[in-house]
Enzyme design. Structure first.
Site, PDB file in Angstrom:
ATOM      1  N   HIS A  80       0.821  -1.219   0.000  1.00  0.00           N
ATOM      2  CA  HIS A  80       0.000   0.000   0.000  1.00  0.00           C
ATOM      3  C   HIS A  80       0.855   1.270   0.000  1.00  0.00           C
ATOM      4  CE1 HIS A  80      -3.949   1.874   0.679  1.00  0.00           C
ATOM      5  NE2 HIS A  80      -3.280   2.784   1.368  1.00  0.00           N
ATOM      6  N   ALA A 140      -1.889  -5.157   7.666  1.00  0.00           N
ATOM      7  CA  ALA A 140      -0.616  -4.438   7.752  1.00  0.00           C
ATOM      8  C   ALA A 140      -0.653  -3.171   6.903  1.00  0.00           C
ATOM      9  CB  ALA A 140       0.525  -5.351   7.304  1.00  0.00           C
ATOM     10  N   VAL A 180       1.626  -1.445   5.587  1.00  0.00           N
ATOM     11  CA  VAL A 180       2.513  -1.417   4.423  1.00  0.00           C
ATOM     12  C   VAL A 180       2.143  -2.500   3.411  1.00  0.00           C
ATOM     13  CG1 VAL A 180       4.433  -0.497   5.757  1.00  0.00           C
ATOM     14  CG2 VAL A 180       4.261  -2.970   5.417  1.00  0.00           C
ATOM     15  N   GLU A 181       1.150  -3.309   3.711  1.00  0.00           N
ATOM     16  CA  GLU A 181       0.754  -4.365   2.777  1.00  0.00           C
ATOM     17  C   GLU A 181      -0.642  -4.057   2.196  1.00  0.00           C
ATOM     18  OE1 GLU A 181       2.007  -8.373   3.956  1.00  0.00           O
ATOM     19  OE2 GLU A 181       3.190  -7.491   5.555  1.00  0.00           O
ATOM     20  N   MET A 182      -1.687  -4.630   2.774  1.00  0.00           N
ATOM     21  CA  MET A 182      -3.016  -4.428   2.198  1.00  0.00           C
ATOM     22  C   MET A 182      -3.797  -3.307   2.893  1.00  0.00           C
ATOM     23  SD  MET A 182      -3.716  -8.490   1.527  1.00  0.00           S
ATOM     24  CE  MET A 182      -5.202  -8.449   0.527  1.00  0.00           C
TER      25      MET A 182
END
Lengths: 351, 351
Positions: free
Chosen positions: A95, A135, A137-139
């Site tokens: 993201h 997360a 920094v992820e989804m």
């Protein structure tokens, strides 16, 4: 077999004739003490019955980018079933174009790992599945928004009802994770090594067999054992000699971040080795692209072993025998959004 | 059929009994003047023979995120075959978390469009395929780097050889695009409307049939005709009444950017309508999420028509009859990288 071998060993003529086969049998016995072949059937999951309906639902969720806040990332983005079950990047892009802290591990055979993530902070795949979705920094999604999204599409609600029969309100974040776990449990990849373990001498090349012998003799199997040749124990990276900060970044203390115990500093879960030829770059830092180099680093840092070039070649060849057959995966047709479906947001929120 | 209808129309009794069937036949005749059903076979492509090998190669390329500079995006990211062949976002998120200028169109049945992109700047799907790969805000790659990537993996080289037999150097950017075009040509989705056009009265509901009649009577088919009910002509958005700047942003002059001719200002390719229920949000700006609202805007801005609520409902129902069956797509197993494979780079270069 062992007793037959012993009996025949007395006769020099018989020994000369039977030697390669006997050697393989002996090696197989040793190997079967350390490893197990993948099973032919989907393993049973704790508190999660695997049904075709649940697997199909899990597959849809696994491939659905609307499970991320932005609508850009699905589980398959970082655990791509077409590229070894990972994303072939040092660390994943998520993201807001942020990069994650550690290399994305393969989803293939992950069901056989004792725990999930590099630091084992999730007990199973269902618990793991809840991590990346949330997360930042992820989804970058929330359980609430995932449920809103799922409830907005009648087909999803129906699929949850079919997958979790008898439950009053089957569309839950727990069941979302369980369905994904059920799908992932089907991602088992039988490899030449399994055929060899199961008794087929011809399944591995001579070089691979020699590599297996080195693998066992050098002690690699002390950490890399079990079905996945890894994934079931925690060990300090740099047991004998610490690698440089490029490979072992000082900021990432591994399992220490889970246990906060000094002895767990720079301790990581031994990497599962199945399909390792498909999942470069290597290590939790994802900085080593060449498998042969990774083998060399492991031998010196973990075992203090000074392997010959030939041994490294053979060992690397053996790892190739762990590359398996991926089950056929039909791309899922996902439900269409409705007026109630939360809209994708690529906005990056402050931490 | 028309003459039979005329003959029977003289008898009131016969008319009353036969009316619905006759009306459908008449309507079908009218419809067949404006539309064609999708064919049952993959259409021939200009200068590009479609073979199973080429389709398989094209599928691999279509799903391979390593065709982007970052390793994050594949064709399937923005033309997701699981979600109607598009990405369900106003405009796509690409390299460096940049957003593209226009809504991503569906890849399904795109082979039947006269030209590709909202402004028709690519003559066919092969030319189209070369665009996003190189666009800085999308996949941000270069033809050179794509070829380096493909040539670094022996399986890809073999697949190109099999797909373009007899060519000295089959791994070219042109052939890359042709293979993708061949795969995309297989993405044809027969819908209830096709069954109805082919003579099956029961394939559409009464409401859908009424919607089709309104579609024809109101003049929608002046722009939305052919196999794809669109995709084959350029028309000013706001022919009768210009929509607000939110829906028709002033900065995007459409086909003018291709032709630089004043008459092409705010001219766009009429959107193909197949699978439109799956591809919200709508228009080149991607700002309208509700299909019914989009129908209403089109009716007033393009036709100056003041449709009743019932007519809008019926018309929207008819569009539902254009949602087709997607062919089964097996997820491709992609070649593993080698030491020569260019590494993914998420770096965003200045324009």
């Amino acid at each position: 077999m062992k007793s037959l071998t012993a009996t025949l060993a007395g006769s020099a003529a018989a020994f000369a004739l039977a030697s390669p086969a006997m050697a393989q049998d002996e090696l197989r016995d040793w190997a079967l003490d350390m490893f197990s072949p993948v099973p032919a059937t989907v393993p049973a999951l704790e508190d999660n019955i695997v049904t075709p309906e649940k697997v199909d639902l899990g597959k849809a969720l696994f491939f659905d980018p609307r499970m991320s806040a932005s609508g850009v990332f699905s589980c398959n983005s970082c655990h791509n079933v077409g590229t070894g079950g990972d994303d072939n990047m040092p660390t994943s892009v998520g993201h807001g174009w942020q990069t994650g802290p550690r290399n994305s591990p393969t989803v293939f055979n992950a069901v056989f790992n004792e725990a999930q993530f590099w630091d084992g902070r999730a007990a199973d795949l269902a618990e793991q599945a809840k991590g990346p979705v949330q997360a930042g920094v992820e989804m970058a999604n929330t359980p609430d928004n995932v449920l809103k999204t799922l409830n907005s599409m009648p087909e999803y609600v129906e699929w949850f009802e079919e997958s979790f029969p008898g439950e009053d309100d089957p569309v839950t974040f727990d069941n979302f994770a369980k369905a994904i776990e059920a799908f992932e449990a089907t991602l088992i990849t039988p490899a030449p090594f399994d055929a060899w373990l199961n008794g087929n001498d011809a399944a591995m090349t001579e070089e691979q067999v020699a590599g297996l012998e080195t693998f066992l003799e050098a002690g690699c199997a002390s950490c890399h054992n079990g079905v996945n040749l890894g994934g079931n124990g925690y060990y300090p990276f740099g047991l004998v000699e610490k690698p440089g900060a490029e490979i072992l970044p000082e900021g990432d203390k591994g399992r220490y971040q889970v246990t906060e115990t000094a002895v767990d500093e720079y301790v990581f879960r031994a990497s599962p080795l199945r399909n390792i030829t498909e999942t470069a770059p290597y290590f939790h830092s994802g900085v080593v692209w060449d498998l042969r180099t990774a083998v060399d680093i492991m031998a010196s840092s973990q075992l203090g072993a000074d392997l010959s070039e030939q041994e490294i070649d053979e060992l690397t060849a053996f790892l190739g025998a762990l590359t398996g057959e991926v089950p056929e995966i039909t791309y899922p047709m996902l439900p269409a959004e409705t007026a109630e479906t939360p809209r994708p947001s690529s906005e990056v929120l402050p931490n």
